[in-house]
Write an enzyme that holds these catalytic residues in place. Structure first.
Site: not given
Ligand code: NDP
Length: 263
Positions: A63, A84, A121, A227
């Site tokens: 993105k 997106n 984040a 979501g």
């Molecule tokens: P990113 O990889 O950009 O960010 C993921 C975040 O989650 C980071 O802050 C990461 O921490 C944290 N994280 C990941 N795994 C864990 C864990 N096990 N415990 C704690 N923190 C965790 O992903 P996105 O923001 O792009 O996407 C996140 C979610 O949103 C996905 O599951 C995606 O499918 C969903 N989504 C849903 C949408 C919808 O329309 N419903 C639209 C877009 C996304 P760290 O910084 O430490 O890596």
């Protein structure tokens, strides 16, 4: 025939082709919506032009790249620096972010939101944080398990989970992938339980399973959403942009839901 695609990596799980193709079929448009697994983000621009794609939805992890390669950027995405939805017209790429609108539509019935906590984040957290800012929510806090991503949240208050000391939020939002492929919560359950005792609303971005976060929402009788509506509405807004149509949201929604086989 016009070609549209969702582009990401991984991409096989994406529900977008089902949603869009059913809407395309029912509107009778001469178009096809496919999926593309992109290995190298530096090829994104070439792929769009070489395959003569008219429009694309861009998902994880491209993105930010989609924002960067666009020639014309919608004003609403200057802050979040992530797109997106891309439209390709007359050799130019136009960028939008329908996740913002999709999220706002999904929470439109949530009232009196003044103070909100976002868990995570990443890119979705950023889209949601700015969506809430555009909605004039006064206090938007971001919590994550490490500090490294906080530099892209300069307009917000950021903290590590273990540093949360005020648990009084109107809404809590999980944007982390915790619970997607496992049974984990984003942080210590005790912290969440303290917040859930105050919160009225909760939102989980994951849409395809009952996550531990949703289970906890149920236990604490919160008003919550997963979501799915966000997914649906970001698709509806993208479809309007792809086909330059207005006043058809109810029909698009109906066809996309049918495509998802959920109605
Ligand atoms: P990113 O990889 O950009 O960010 C993921 C975040 O989650 C980071 O802050 C990461 O921490 C944290 N994280 C990941 N795994 C864990 C864990 N096990 N415990 C704690 N923190 C965790 O992903 P996105 O923001 O792009 O996407 C996140 C979610 O949103 C996905 O599951 C995606 O499918 C969903 N989504 C849903 C949408 C919808 O329309 N419903 C639209 C877009 C996304 P760290 O910084 O430490 O890596």
């Amino acid at each position: 025939m016009k070609l549209f695609s969702v582009i990401g990596n991984p991409i096989m799980h994406s529900k977008s082709p089902r949603m869009h193709n059913n809407a395309i079929k029912n509107f009778g448009f001469d178009a096809l919506y496919t999926r593309y697994n992109l290995e190298d983000e530096d090829k994104l621009r070439d792929i769009l032009f070489n395959l003569r794609i008219s429009g694309a939805n861009i998902t994880l992890p491209f993105k930010e790249k989609a924002f960067k390669i666009a020639d014309v950027k919608d004003e609403s995405i200057f802050d979040i620096k992530a797109a997106n939805t891309l439209i390709i017209k007359k050799s130019k790429i136009y960028a939008y972010n329908t996740d913002i609108l999709g999220f706002l539509k999904a929470i439109e019935n949530f009232e009196n939101l003044n103070k909100v906590l976002i868990l995570g984040a990443g890119g979705t957290a950023r889209a949601i944080a700015y969506a809430l800012k555009y909605k004039n929510i006064k206090e938007i806090h971001i919590a994550n398990r490490n500090l490294k991503r906080f530099s892209s949240f300069k307009d917000f208050i950021t903290m590590l989970y273990e540093d949360i000391d005020d648990f009084n939020y109107d809404m809590i939002i999980n944007t982390t992938s915790a619970g997607l492929f496992d049974e984990n919560l984003a942080c210590d359950k005790k912290i969440l339980e303290k917040i859930f005792n105050y919160s009225k609303y909760a939102f989980e971005v994951i849409y395809n399973k009952e996550t531990p976060f949703i289970k906890l929402c149920k236990k604490h009788n919160l008003i919550y959403k997963n979501g799915l509506e966000m997914l649906l509405w970001q698709g509806i807004f993208a479809f309007e942009l792809f086909f330059e149509i207005k006043n058809q949201q109810n029909n698009i929604k109906k066809f996309m839901l049918e495509g998802l086989n959920l109605e």
